[in-house]
Design a protein around this motif. Structure first.
Motif, short mmCIF file in Angstrom:
data_model
loop_
_atom_site.label_atom_id
_atom_site.label_comp_id
_atom_site.label_asym_id
_atom_site.label_seq_id
_atom_site.Cartn_x
_atom_site.Cartn_y
_atom_site.Cartn_z
N GLN A 6 0.85 -1.19 0.00
CA GLN A 6 0.00 0.00 0.00
C GLN A 6 0.88 1.23 0.00
O GLN A 6 1.93 1.26 0.65
N LYS A 11 -4.00 4.85 -0.37
CA LYS A 11 -4.87 5.21 -1.49
C LYS A 11 -4.54 4.41 -2.74
O LYS A 11 -5.31 4.39 -3.69
N GLU A 30 -7.23 5.00 -5.69
CA GLU A 30 -8.34 5.87 -5.35
C GLU A 30 -8.17 7.21 -6.06
O GLU A 30 -7.11 7.53 -6.58
N VAL A 31 -9.23 8.01 -6.05
CA VAL A 31 -9.19 9.34 -6.64
C VAL A 31 -8.04 10.14 -6.00
O VAL A 31 -7.88 10.11 -4.78
N GLU A 85 -12.12 5.72 -9.07
CA GLU A 85 -11.32 4.57 -8.65
C GLU A 85 -10.99 3.72 -9.87
O GLU A 85 -11.87 3.41 -10.68
#
Length: 95
Positions: A6, A11, A30-31, A85
């Protein structure tokens, strides 16, 4: 054995594994906006969603949608903008 990584405050999540010929990761972003560095040649394929990418030595941003691929040479940095996403597959090295 797959391993989970991660980045960017969780994110970006990727799962590393070995394909028949090359090491790879599959993951979700993610955004947000990110900057990645490469240690070897990478081939990125968008699985779902879209990535807007500023490739090395380019002043333009390009959007890659599901099914599209881009490559980045080793020892480079590239920017990524994510508006929804997005899932991706990345292979490392050349066949």
């Amino acid at each position: 054995m797959p391993s989970v990584n991660q980045y960017f405050d969780n994110k970006v999540t990727s799962i590393a594994f070995q394909t028949k010929t090359l090491p790879a990761t599959v993951g979700v972003m993610e955004v947000g906006e990110y900057e990645f560095g490469t240690s070897e040649f990478e081939t990125m394929t968008v699985v779902s969603g879209a990535l807007t990418v500023k490739l090395p030595n380019s002043s333009d941003w390009q959007t890659f949608e599901a099914g599209q691929t881009f490559t980045v040479d080793a020892n480079q940095r590239f920017g990524v903008k994510v508006e929804v996403e997005t899932a991706y597959l990345c292979t490392y090295g050349k066949e």
